[in-house]
Write a protein that holds these residues in place. Structure first.
Motif, mmCIF file in Angstrom:
data_model
loop_
_atom_site.group_PDB
_atom_site.id
_atom_site.type_symbol
_atom_site.label_atom_id
_atom_site.label_comp_id
_atom_site.label_asym_id
_atom_site.label_seq_id
_atom_site.Cartn_x
_atom_site.Cartn_y
_atom_site.Cartn_z
ATOM 1 N N VAL A 1 -42.509 14.940 -40.491
ATOM 2 C CA VAL A 1 -42.220 13.242 -40.175
ATOM 3 C C VAL A 1 -41.204 12.407 -40.612
ATOM 4 N N LYS A 2 -41.124 13.105 -42.424
ATOM 5 C CA LYS A 2 -40.717 12.386 -43.310
ATOM 6 C C LYS A 2 -39.645 13.076 -43.455
ATOM 7 N N LYS A 3 -39.584 14.125 -42.996
ATOM 8 C CA LYS A 3 -37.527 14.975 -43.279
ATOM 9 C C LYS A 3 -37.296 14.419 -42.309
ATOM 10 N N ARG A 4 -37.629 13.744 -40.960
ATOM 11 C CA ARG A 4 -37.070 12.723 -40.308
ATOM 12 C C ARG A 4 -36.087 11.375 -40.467
ATOM 13 N N VAL A 5 -37.298 10.687 -41.474
ATOM 14 C CA VAL A 5 -36.882 9.429 -41.963
ATOM 15 C C VAL A 5 -35.974 10.100 -42.508
ATOM 16 N N ILE A 6 -35.927 11.179 -43.599
ATOM 17 C CA ILE A 6 -35.103 11.499 -45.019
ATOM 18 C C ILE A 6 -33.509 11.543 -44.565
ATOM 19 N N VAL B 1 -32.134 8.089 -43.197
ATOM 20 C CA VAL B 1 -31.292 7.363 -44.254
ATOM 21 C C VAL B 1 -30.676 7.957 -45.313
ATOM 22 N N LYS B 2 -29.836 9.180 -45.092
ATOM 23 C CA LYS B 2 -28.747 10.069 -45.913
ATOM 24 C C LYS B 2 -27.621 9.193 -44.775
ATOM 25 N N LYS B 3 -28.009 9.192 -43.694
ATOM 26 C CA LYS B 3 -26.191 9.333 -42.603
ATOM 27 C C LYS B 3 -26.211 7.569 -42.563
ATOM 28 N N GLY B 4 -27.592 6.796 -42.569
ATOM 29 C CA GLY B 4 -27.638 5.216 -42.546
ATOM 30 C C GLY B 4 -27.042 4.146 -43.177
ATOM 31 N N ASN B 5 -27.839 3.255 -42.992
ATOM 32 C CA ASN B 5 -26.852 1.752 -44.155
ATOM 33 C C ASN B 5 -28.243 1.304 -43.974
ATOM 34 N N PHE B 6 -29.723 2.249 -44.941
ATOM 35 C CA PHE B 6 -30.680 1.704 -45.403
ATOM 36 C C PHE B 6 -31.443 2.798 -46.275
ATOM 37 N N SER B 7 -32.383 2.561 -46.442
ATOM 38 C CA SER B 7 -33.420 3.586 -47.318
ATOM 39 C C SER B 7 -35.147 3.190 -47.364
ATOM 40 N N VAL B 8 -35.910 3.639 -48.054
ATOM 41 C CA VAL B 8 -37.279 3.507 -48.037
ATOM 42 C C VAL B 8 -37.863 3.574 -49.055
ATOM 43 N N ALA B 9 -38.566 2.679 -50.429
ATOM 44 C CA ALA B 9 -39.028 2.571 -50.954
ATOM 45 C C ALA B 9 -40.368 2.909 -51.074
ATOM 46 N N VAL B 10 -41.291 3.610 -51.245
ATOM 47 C CA VAL B 10 -42.506 3.438 -52.058
ATOM 48 C C VAL B 10 -43.108 3.250 -52.872
#
Length: 537
Positions: free
Chosen positions: A369-374, A377-386
Motif C-alpha cells: 500500500v505504501k508503494k502505491r501511495v509513494i 505522490v511522485k506523479k501528483g500535486n500532493f504529498s504525505v507527511a507523517v
C-alpha cells in the motif's frame, strides 16, 4: 498555586492546548493547584468531561450572576481587581484585545499576549512574550513555520514543548481498548468521517467523500459514521445521494451536541477529517487519523500531534494561503487530493494499528500500500507527511526525497527556535536532528555549503549591529535614526534570504517590545545553533 488560562478560540484550538493545561496541572511540587480556564460560551459544555480541579468559566458566567455589566465600568474594574488578585500565574493564548486587557489586572506572573498603552510610533497595543511573538509572526510567514501549535501553546505557558500523552489525567473520559475483543468477535472497525470545516477552502468535495466511503465499504468490514454541524447536514445528504446501492453509513451530522460527539469520537478506530475541531478532539484520545490539509490549513502549524498520524496535503505554490484571501485557482489544492490516496492511507493506518482483521478478502501488506501511495505522490500535486515526536511534534515526508534550500533552512531552524523560545532551557539533541534529517531528506552538498555561508553572513550582520547598539544612547536622536535604519536593513535581509523572513519580523517586534539586548541575543543564539547543526552534516 492558582492559575488562570485564557483560551477563547474555537474547539480545535482548545483541545490543542490540553497538553499545556495537563502540564500546568501536574507540575512538580506538593502545592495544590487551582486552574481556571476562560473559554468561549459556545463550548462551555466541555466542562463535563474534565476533572473537578479544572474550572471552566466564560465572561457571561462570571458577570451575569453578580449583576455586573461591562458597561458599569466602576463596578467592573473593582470586580476584576478582586478576581485577579488570587492568581499567581495568568496565561493568555489568544491575540484578543479583551483578553489581553483583562490580563493587565493580574498582579503576578503574566505570559502570552498582554495589552499595553498604545505607542504613538507603532500603534502597538498588545505586548507579547517571545513564544507569543513567534505565534503572532507566523501568521505573516505561514510557509516558514515548522512548530506545531501544541508546542507553541506550551512554550507560551510553560517555556517547554508539549508532553504528548496517550491519556491525559485531567480528562475524565478514557478510550476503551477493544481491538482484541473486536478481532475475536468479528465486530466491524468504526471509522469516523468528519465532513466539515470552518472555511470553504478546507471542505473536500461531496463526490470525493462518496467515492472514499464506497472504497472503505467495499474492502473493509467497517461501520462508517459521518459527523458534522447542523449546517453541514445538506452536504451529508449530497454524499448519501452519490453512494452506490448497498453502501450504508450512519449520518450523525447535526444530531449530536458537543459532549455527545466527544463521547463518540474517543472510541473510534480511525478518523478521517480536514483541519477541524473533530480531528483535534480525536488527537487527545489517541485516535489514529488520516487528515486532509488544504487552503489556509497549514499542517506544520495545526496538524495532528499523535505519533504516526498521516497528513495528505497540497504542494502547489500558493499553499498554505491566508484565510481571508479569495482563491484565484478554483481550489486547485482540494482537487489535487484523490479519494484513492486517502483510502490507501486509511489502509496503512488500519494495518499499522493491527486492525487488519477487518479486511473482507485477502490480507493486504503495508509495504504494498505504501508503494502505491509513494508512486502517486511522485506523479501528483500532493504529498504525505507523517507525524513524529523528537521531544516536540515534527512532520516528515513518507519517503526520502530532495529538499529545497528554503525548506532545509526551515527544518533546521525549527529546532533552533524551540531552544530560543524556551530561553535556552530546552537543549538541541543535534545527533537526533542529524539522524532524522538524513533519514528523510537527500541533502545536496552545494546547497549545504551555500546555506552555511549565508547564515554566517547574516550572523555577522547582527553581531556587528549588536556592538553598535550597545554603544549608542537610545535617547539620542541620531541613535534613534540609526535604529530605524537598521530595522529597514533587517527587512531587506528577510527579502533577500526568504527563509529568514520570519526571524527578521520576530526580531523587529522584539526590538520594539523587549529591547535591543534580548532581541539580539535571541537572533544570534538562533543563528549559532543553526550553524553548529549544519556543520555536522
Amino acid at each position: 498555586m492558582n492559575i488562570f488560562i485564557f483560551q477563547t478560540r474555537r474547539i480545535g484550538d482548545f483541545f490543542q492546548s490540553v497538553p499545556l493545561i495537563e502540564s500546568l496541572a501536574s507540575a512538580d511540587g506538593d502545592e495544590a493547584k487551582k486552574i481556571d480556564i476562560l473559554i468561549d460560551e459556545s463550548i462551555y459544555d466541555i466542562k463535563n468531561i474534565f476533572n473537578t480541579e479544572i474550572n471552566f468559566i466564560t465572561y457571561e458566567s462570571i458577570l451575569n450572576p453578580l449583576g455586573i455589566s461591562v458597561k458599569c465600568l466602576n463596578k467592573f474594574d473593582k470586580f476584576l481587581l478582586d478576581l485577579t488578585s488570587e492568581y499567581e500565574l495568568a496565561v493568555n493564548l489568544n491575540y484578543d484585545f479583551a483578553n489581553s486587557l483583562f490580563l493587565n489586572f493580574f498582579k503576578n506572573q503574566k505570559k502570552g499576549f498582554i495589552v499595553l498603552n498604545k505607542s504613538k510610533k507603532t500603534a502597538e497595543s498588545i505586548s507579547r512574550s517571545g513564544p507569543a511573538n513567534y505565534l503572532f509572526n507566523i501568521v505573516k510567514n505561514r510557509s516558514l513555520n515548522r512548530i506545531n501549535i501544541t508546542d507553541i501553546y506550551s512554550l507560551i505557558g510553560s517555556e517547554k514543548t508539549a508532553e504528548i500523552k496517550t491519556s491525559y489525567g485531567i480528562i475524565k473520559l478514557k478510550k476503551k481498548i477493544e481491538s482484541k475483543k473486536k478481532r475475536l468477535s468479528g465486530e466491524p472497525v468504526r471509522i469516523c468521517i468528519s465532513i466539515g470545516a470552518t472555511h470553504q477552502k478546507r471542505i473536500w468535495q461531496s463526490e470525493n467523500y462518496a467515492k472514499l466511503i464506497s472504497l472503505l465499504s467495499l474492502n473493509l468490514n467497517c461501520e462508517i459514521i459521518i459527523v458534522g454541524t447542523p449546517e453541514e447536514s445538506s452536504a451529508a445528504e449530497e454524499i448519501k445521494q452519490k453512494l452506490p446501492d448497498g453502501v450504508n453509513i450512519i449520518d450523525l451530522t447535526g444530531k449530536t451536541n458537543l459532549n455527545e460527539l466527544i463521547y463518540l469520537i474517543k472510541d473510534f478506530d480511525l478518523i478521517i477529517a480536514s483541519d477541524t475541531g473533530t480531528l483535534h478532539i480525536a488527537q487527545i484520545f489517541n485516535v489514529p487519523s488520516v487528515s486532509l490539509y488544504t487552503g489556509n490549513a497549514n499542517f506544520y502549524e495545526t496538524g495532528p500531534h499523535v505519533e504516526n498520524s498521516y497528513v495528505i496535503h497540497s504542494v502547489i505554490q500558493c499553499y498554505p494561503c491566508m484565510q481571508h484571501e479569495p482563491c484565484r485557482f478554483n481550489y486547485a489544492c482540494k482537487n489535487d487530493i484523490n479519494p484513492e490516496d486517502v483510502f490507501n492511507l486509511a489502509l496503512m493506518q488500519i494495518i499499522k494499528n493491527k486492525l487488519h482483521y477487518s479486511f473482507k478478502e485477502q490480507e493486504i501488506k503495508f509495504s504494498d500500500v505504501k508503494k502505491r501511495v509513494i508512486a502517486n505522490v511522485k506523479k501528483g500535486n500532493f504529498s504525505v507527511a507523517v507525524c513524529k515526536h523528537l521531544s516536540s511534534v515534527h512532520f516528515y515526508p513518507l519517503y526520502k526525497r530532495k529538499i529545497s534550500k528554503n525548506d532545509f533552512a526551515s527544518e533546521i531552524l525549527k529546532f533552533c527556535w524551540i531552544n530560543v523560545l524556551s530561553k535556552n532551557s530546552l537543549k538541541i539533541d543535534k545527533n537526533n536532528v542529524l539522524r532524522y534529517t538524513n533519514k528523510y531528506y537527500k541533502i545536496d552538498e552545494s546547497l549545504l555549503n551555500s546555506l552555511i555561508k549565508e547564515i554566517n553572513f547574516i550572523k555577522g550582520v547582527f553581531e556587528n549591529a549588536s556592538k553598535s547598539f550597545n554603544k549608542e544612547d537610545k535617547n539620542d536622536k541620531y541613535a534613534a535614526l540609526y535604529f530605524e535604519k537598521f530595522k529597514n536593513s533587517v527587512k531587506s535581509l528577510g527579502l533577500n534570504y526568504s527563509y529568514f523572513k520570519l526571524a527578521c519580523d520576530y526580531f523587529i517586534d522584539e526590538l520594539n517590545l523587549s529591547g535591543a539586548q534580548k532581541s539580539f541575543n535571541d537572533i544570534i543564539l538562533l543563528l549559532d545553533n543553526a550553524i553548529d547543526i549544519l556543520k555536522m552534516f
